[in-house]
Enzyme design. Sequence first.
Site, PDB file in Angstrom:
ATOM      1  N   ASP A   1     -10.449   4.055  10.415  1.00  0.00           N
ATOM      2  CA  ASP A   1      -9.879   2.851  11.023  1.00  0.00           C
ATOM      3  C   ASP A   1     -10.348   2.619  12.454  1.00  0.00           C
ATOM      4  O   ASP A   1      -9.544   2.342  13.342  1.00  0.00           O
ATOM      5  CB  ASP A   1      -8.339   2.882  10.929  1.00  0.00           C
ATOM      6  CG  ASP A   1      -7.866   2.714   9.496  1.00  0.00           C
ATOM      7  OD1 ASP A   1      -8.111   1.654   8.911  1.00  0.00           O
ATOM      8  OD2 ASP A   1      -7.257   3.657   8.947  1.00  0.00           O
TER       9      ASP A   1
ATOM     10  N   ASP B   1      -7.578  -4.240   9.776  1.00  0.00           N
ATOM     11  CA  ASP B   1      -6.799  -2.999   9.719  1.00  0.00           C
ATOM     12  C   ASP B   1      -7.551  -1.892  10.446  1.00  0.00           C
ATOM     13  O   ASP B   1      -8.389  -1.212   9.852  1.00  0.00           O
ATOM     14  CB  ASP B   1      -6.529  -2.615   8.251  1.00  0.00           C
ATOM     15  CG  ASP B   1      -5.592  -1.424   8.134  1.00  0.00           C
ATOM     16  OD1 ASP B   1      -5.031  -1.001   9.170  1.00  0.00           O
ATOM     17  OD2 ASP B   1      -5.422  -0.910   7.017  1.00  0.00           O
TER      18      ASP B   1
ATOM     19  N   HIS C   1     -11.659   2.089   2.168  1.00  0.00           N
ATOM     20  CA  HIS C   1     -11.039   2.747   1.020  1.00  0.00           C
ATOM     21  C   HIS C   1     -11.958   2.985  -0.169  1.00  0.00           C
ATOM     22  O   HIS C   1     -11.521   3.035  -1.313  1.00  0.00           O
ATOM     23  CB  HIS C   1      -9.817   1.941   0.566  1.00  0.00           C
ATOM     24  CG  HIS C   1      -8.681   2.017   1.546  1.00  0.00           C
ATOM     25  ND1 HIS C   1      -7.427   1.559   1.273  1.00  0.00           N
ATOM     26  CD2 HIS C   1      -8.629   2.513   2.806  1.00  0.00           C
ATOM     27  CE1 HIS C   1      -6.637   1.758   2.316  1.00  0.00           C
ATOM     28  NE2 HIS C   1      -7.353   2.326   3.264  1.00  0.00           N
TER      29      HIS C   1
ATOM     30  N   ASP D   1     -11.953   7.280   6.246  1.00  0.00           N
ATOM     31  CA  ASP D   1     -11.171   6.064   6.473  1.00  0.00           C
ATOM     32  C   ASP D   1     -10.539   6.116   7.862  1.00  0.00           C
ATOM     33  O   ASP D   1      -9.324   6.151   8.013  1.00  0.00           O
ATOM     34  CB  ASP D   1     -10.095   5.973   5.378  1.00  0.00           C
ATOM     35  CG  ASP D   1      -9.241   4.730   5.499  1.00  0.00           C
ATOM     36  OD1 ASP D   1      -9.750   3.702   5.965  1.00  0.00           O
ATOM     37  OD2 ASP D   1      -8.047   4.798   5.126  1.00  0.00           O
TER      38      ASP D   1
ATOM     39  N   TRP E   1       0.867  -1.185   0.000  1.00  0.00           N
ATOM     40  CA  TRP E   1       0.000   0.000   0.000  1.00  0.00           C
ATOM     41  C   TRP E   1       0.902   1.233   0.000  1.00  0.00           C
ATOM     42  O   TRP E   1       1.866   1.297   0.764  1.00  0.00           O
ATOM     43  CB  TRP E   1      -0.928   0.044   1.223  1.00  0.00           C
ATOM     44  CG  TRP E   1      -1.631   1.370   1.251  1.00  0.00           C
ATOM     45  CD1 TRP E   1      -2.639   1.777   0.431  1.00  0.00           C
ATOM     46  CD2 TRP E   1      -1.302   2.500   2.084  1.00  0.00           C
ATOM     47  NE1 TRP E   1      -2.965   3.089   0.695  1.00  0.00           N
ATOM     48  CE2 TRP E   1      -2.166   3.552   1.705  1.00  0.00           C
ATOM     49  CE3 TRP E   1      -0.377   2.729   3.103  1.00  0.00           C
ATOM     50  CZ2 TRP E   1      -2.129   4.806   2.304  1.00  0.00           C
ATOM     51  CZ3 TRP E   1      -0.330   3.974   3.708  1.00  0.00           C
ATOM     52  CH2 TRP E   1      -1.210   5.010   3.312  1.00  0.00           C
TER      53      TRP E   1
ATOM     54  N   LYS F   1      -6.904   2.664  -2.801  1.00  0.00           N
ATOM     55  CA  LYS F   1      -7.531   3.624  -1.891  1.00  0.00           C
ATOM     56  C   LYS F   1      -8.220   4.706  -2.707  1.00  0.00           C
ATOM     57  O   LYS F   1      -7.840   4.961  -3.856  1.00  0.00           O
ATOM     58  CB  LYS F   1      -6.445   4.230  -1.001  1.00  0.00           C
ATOM     59  CG  LYS F   1      -6.945   5.026   0.186  1.00  0.00           C
ATOM     60  CD  LYS F   1      -5.888   5.143   1.260  1.00  0.00           C
ATOM     61  CE  LYS F   1      -6.366   6.038   2.383  1.00  0.00           C
ATOM     62  NZ  LYS F   1      -5.486   5.991   3.543  1.00  0.00           N
TER      63      LYS F   1
ATOM     64  N   HIS G   1      -8.769  -6.048   3.996  1.00  0.00           N
ATOM     65  CA  HIS G   1      -8.444  -5.360   5.236  1.00  0.00           C
ATOM     66  C   HIS G   1      -9.790  -4.963   5.802  1.00  0.00           C
ATOM     67  O   HIS G   1     -10.401  -4.006   5.298  1.00  0.00           O
ATOM     68  CB  HIS G   1      -7.618  -4.094   4.990  1.00  0.00           C
ATOM     69  CG  HIS G   1      -6.150  -4.316   5.052  1.00  0.00           C
ATOM     70  ND1 HIS G   1      -5.242  -3.291   4.935  1.00  0.00           N
ATOM     71  CD2 HIS G   1      -5.422  -5.448   5.250  1.00  0.00           C
ATOM     72  CE1 HIS G   1      -4.010  -3.781   5.046  1.00  0.00           C
ATOM     73  NE2 HIS G   1      -4.093  -5.087   5.231  1.00  0.00           N
TER      74      HIS G   1
ATOM     75  N   ASP H   1      -9.601  -2.779   1.179  1.00  0.00           N
ATOM     76  CA  ASP H   1      -9.748  -2.274   2.544  1.00  0.00           C
ATOM     77  C   ASP H   1     -11.139  -1.656   2.632  1.00  0.00           C
ATOM     78  O   ASP H   1     -11.497  -0.816   1.790  1.00  0.00           O
ATOM     79  CB  ASP H   1      -8.637  -1.249   2.824  1.00  0.00           C
ATOM     80  CG  ASP H   1      -8.666  -0.704   4.246  1.00  0.00           C
ATOM     81  OD1 ASP H   1      -9.747  -0.261   4.678  1.00  0.00           O
ATOM     82  OD2 ASP H   1      -7.617  -0.704   4.911  1.00  0.00           O
TER      83      ASP H   1
ATOM     84  N   GLU I   1      -2.949  -2.943  -2.558  1.00  0.00           N
ATOM     85  CA  GLU I   1      -4.102  -2.341  -1.869  1.00  0.00           C
ATOM     86  C   GLU I   1      -4.412  -0.945  -2.414  1.00  0.00           C
ATOM     87  O   GLU I   1      -3.570  -0.060  -2.388  1.00  0.00           O
ATOM     88  CB  GLU I   1      -3.797  -2.258  -0.359  1.00  0.00           C
ATOM     89  CG  GLU I   1      -4.909  -1.617   0.463  1.00  0.00           C
ATOM     90  CD  GLU I   1      -4.567  -1.509   1.952  1.00  0.00           C
ATOM     91  OE1 GLU I   1      -3.425  -1.857   2.341  1.00  0.00           O
ATOM     92  OE2 GLU I   1      -5.441  -1.064   2.712  1.00  0.00           O
TER      93      GLU I   1
HETATM   94  C1  RNT Z   1      -3.902   2.864   4.761  1.00  0.00           C
HETATM   95  C2  RNT Z   1      -4.019   1.414   4.475  1.00  0.00           C
HETATM   96  C3  RNT Z   1      -2.919   0.555   5.002  1.00  0.00           C
HETATM   97  C4  RNT Z   1      -2.480   0.921   6.399  1.00  0.00           C
HETATM   98  C5  RNT Z   1      -1.551  -0.081   7.028  1.00  0.00           C
HETATM   99  C6  RNT Z   1      -0.874   0.454   8.237  1.00  0.00           C
HETATM  100  O1  RNT Z   1      -5.013   3.571   4.421  1.00  0.00           O
HETATM  101  O2  RNT Z   1      -5.241   0.933   4.920  1.00  0.00           O
HETATM  102  O3  RNT Z   1      -3.283  -0.768   4.909  1.00  0.00           O
HETATM  103  O4  RNT Z   1      -3.564   1.108   7.245  1.00  0.00           O
HETATM  104  O5  RNT Z   1      -0.673  -0.563   6.098  1.00  0.00           O
HETATM  105 ZN    ZN Z   2      -5.533  -1.192   4.832  1.00  0.00          ZN
END
Ligand code: RNT
Ligand code: ZN
Length: 417
Positions: free
Chosen positions: A295, A325, A261, A293, A184, A227, A285, A258, A225
Amino acid sequence: MSVKEAFQWAKKEYEKWGVDVEAAIEKLKNVPISIHCWQGDDVAGFEVNASELSGGIDVTGNYPGKATTPEQLRADLEKALSLIPGKHRINLHAIYAETNGEVVERDQLEPKHFANWVQWAKEQELGLDFNPTLFSHEKASDGLTLSHPNEEIREYWIKHCIKSREIGAYFGKELGTPALTNIWIPDGYKDIPSDRLTPRLRLKESLDKIYSVEVNEDYNIDAVESKVFGIGSESYVVGSHEFYLSYALKNNKLCLLDTGHYHPTETVSNKISSMLLFNEKLALHVSRPVRWDSDHVVILDDELKEIALEIVRNDALNRVIIGLDFFDASINRVAAWTIGTRNMIKSLLYAMLVPNEKLKQLQEEGNFTERLALMEEFKTYPFGAIWDYYCEKMGVPVKETWLEEVKKYEEEVLIKR
Ligand code: RNT
Ligand code: ZN
């Protein structure tokens, strides 16, 4: 009523619909979740000359007790794992290398810098996954890495990614289970670009160089990955969904989705079936975006259940690699891991206890009334009793009793840091 008695009763309820509860439990035992190590230390890592967290991701909160050494992080992970049913995997980032106080540039990282992790994983019977770290570094300070206009910077990150794939292969070989090495990058622009193509062309060329180095696929699996935006890359992200979807298909790599994302009403659950038709495998993720985003810790919400349903009813437990994640520094970090991971597992069990074949058949027959009625009724079937039994059987605390363990650990260990 004991956990066992409640289970026996609940099981009968499900069996009325032909759901094989025992088989579901057996299946669930074998589904590994890749637990991200970075919830334990707010994505800090152990680099000697560590830079501040960058790349448009952010951790907020200052709950006491975060891990600041590899030993602490592993101890915290062990605590969380003791509260989570099943055998799982740990997902590392390059910044979690152990270099004995020496400054080792990321493009010089080697398997030996992860020997302690591998030793520990062997002892704990865990698989390991890996990620190159293309953020929190002076060479990523303008938010550009593999797509950077400066060739030298690109080369640095290309080398880091190649080294990372080799570290992944080392994990796979040592532990007897292939590592997923996921790339990523934060690359993007805050404001409207005048050229969307050139950075993407450079990213494509960088990836081609990274993957031109052969790494044994029995030991290492490559993923990319995408986004949609980040803090500081609101207008344009180089590695978008379409970019990586196309790249992965053409180059036989895995797409990693993810859940934070995508656009707010765009769901990963709705992508899984389409992607499974054209990709042998895909990776996730699982996160929880709250307005962005962000998390947040994964909860048992509708989208999590829907993702689990898509994996289970399409018989794709072996094709969808599930990773987590999230990073919340405002609550106990061991609790965060425990809550998020238990929820992921819970959602899979939930999905396995739905009479999926029956519901599919109703749809085929055009019986949408019964489809909706049953889907709604199953939401209140005695799922909790099956989940409790599963936890008991797997030797982890039932219901919220795990919280006592975390409180004790906080008093005895975390608070003293
Ligand atoms: C960031 C991505 C990525 C990170 C990690 C720490 O938006 O989701 O995966 O969160 O690699
Ligand atoms: Zn991620």
